[in-house]
Design an enzyme around this catalytic site. Structure first.
Site, PDB file in Angstrom:
ATOM      1  N   CYS A 291      25.086 -13.115  52.391  1.00 47.32           N
ATOM      2  CA  CYS A 291      24.363 -13.517  51.188  1.00 47.32           C
ATOM      3  C   CYS A 291      25.112 -14.646  50.467  1.00 47.32           C
ATOM      4  O   CYS A 291      25.166 -15.752  50.975  1.00 47.32           O
ATOM      5  CB  CYS A 291      24.073 -12.327  50.285  1.00 47.32           C
ATOM      6  SG  CYS A 291      22.735 -12.657  49.099  1.00 47.32           S
TER       7      CYS A 291
ATOM      8  N   HIS B  19      21.600  -8.661  53.779  1.00 51.26           N
ATOM      9  CA  HIS B  19      22.745  -7.775  53.574  1.00 51.26           C
ATOM     10  C   HIS B  19      22.778  -6.667  54.634  1.00 51.26           C
ATOM     11  O   HIS B  19      22.186  -5.600  54.450  1.00 51.26           O
ATOM     12  CB  HIS B  19      22.658  -7.119  52.196  1.00 51.26           C
ATOM     13  CG  HIS B  19      22.988  -8.021  51.060  1.00 51.26           C
ATOM     14  ND1 HIS B  19      24.282  -8.244  50.636  1.00 51.26           N
ATOM     15  CD2 HIS B  19      22.193  -8.773  50.252  1.00 51.26           C
ATOM     16  CE1 HIS B  19      24.274  -9.074  49.613  1.00 51.26           C
ATOM     17  NE2 HIS B  19      23.015  -9.417  49.364  1.00 51.26           N
TER      18      HIS B  19
ATOM     19  N   GLU C 275      25.202  -4.754  55.269  1.00 52.80           N
ATOM     20  CA  GLU C 275      26.136  -3.696  54.868  1.00 52.80           C
ATOM     21  C   GLU C 275      25.488  -2.569  54.079  1.00 52.80           C
ATOM     22  O   GLU C 275      26.108  -1.528  53.818  1.00 52.80           O
ATOM     23  CB  GLU C 275      27.279  -4.292  54.035  1.00 52.80           C
ATOM     24  CG  GLU C 275      26.976  -4.599  52.570  1.00 52.80           C
ATOM     25  CD  GLU C 275      26.333  -5.956  52.332  1.00 52.80           C
ATOM     26  OE1 GLU C 275      26.484  -6.484  51.220  1.00 52.80           O
ATOM     27  OE2 GLU C 275      25.643  -6.471  53.250  1.00 52.80           O
TER      28      GLU C 275
END
Length: 258
Positions: free
Chosen positions: A96, A182, A184
């Protein structure tokens, strides 16, 4: 592989990416650019490590904009650090804000997105650019969690390997992989973001934060598999590619990204 996680602030848990690098056998260290007590005044002095200190570096997201040098003057040092890594051939992964920063480092631009992307979405992989770099489910790629109000562009010689209708979502240049989404994210990562001002952002967009958390829990198993797959490709493919030189100077950062 010694890997450094560069976390821009205290509210950026590494989530599935941390799990995936550990599973790949990496020795992970981390640095936090803006400590918790300076979150409201993030114009801190930052010293980045020497470029040869780690075998790979991962740059995480942030609430700020890459082009907002008045608020985060250290961004120019971070871009310089990233360029030193790239020039040395150290593999770099950006998520990001981190992906936008890497785009600026290779000579691209970062600008305000006309329409923000927040929520779980699928991305279209450009198989003609880099076949199979981003995990592709049976029909489409993803879903991945997006949460961004800015977007990047990269120079013409840098392949964009995934995109949506609104923004480029991934690029690769030598041993550098920049992501807009993202990988994660878990429900606990989302909760950390919501607790650091994200709740107001999603409310302005008419998004129910609890529904977003519940959706993340529903998608958790698939998200974990995709994140682990992406990290394996980074560690065992991208990181072993020939290094790419820096053909363009870094982006000139302009307030508002204009």
């Amino acid at each position: 592989m010694r890997v450094l996680f560069v976390k821009q602030d205290h509210s950026s848990p590494d989530g599935l990416i941390g799990d995936a690098f550990a599973a790949a056998g990496c020795d992970v260290s981390e640095m936090v650019v803006v400590p918790r007590e300076r979150f409201g005044s993030p114009d801190v002095a930052v010293t980045f490590p020497a470029a040869p200190a780690y075998d790979a570096v991962v740059f995480f997201g942030a609430v700020w904009s890459v082009y907002d040098t008045a608020t985060i003057p250290w961004i120019t040092d971070e871009i310089s650090y990233a360029r030193s890594l790239i020039a040395l051939g150290v593999p770099t992964l950006g998520i990001c804000f981190g992906g936008q920063m890497l785009a600026a480092a290779v000579g691209g631009q970062v600008e305000r997105a006309p329409i923000p992307e927040v929520g779980w979405l699928s991305v279209a992989s450009d198989t003609s650019a880099e076949p199979g770099l981003i995990d592709t489910p049976l029909i489409d790629t993803g879903p991945w969690l997006a949460w961004h109000f800015d977007r990047f562009t990269v120079p013409a010689h840098v392949p964009v390997v995934a995109r949506t209708a609104l923004a480029s979502q991934a690029f690769v240049s030598g041993r550098t992989l920049g992501l807009q989404f993202h990988p994660e994210v878990t429900d606990s990562v989302l909760e950390a973001w919501l607790g650091s001002g994200g709740d107001a952002q999603v409310a302005e967009l008419g998004i129910d934060p609890q529904a977003l958390i519940e959706q993340s829990r529903t998608l958790a198993d698939g998200a974990a598999a995709r994140a682990h797959g992406l990290v394996r490709r980074f560690v065992f493919d991208v990181a072993r590619r020939p290094a790419a030189g820096l053909e363009r100077p870094p982006a000139v950062l302009v307030a508002g990204g204009a």
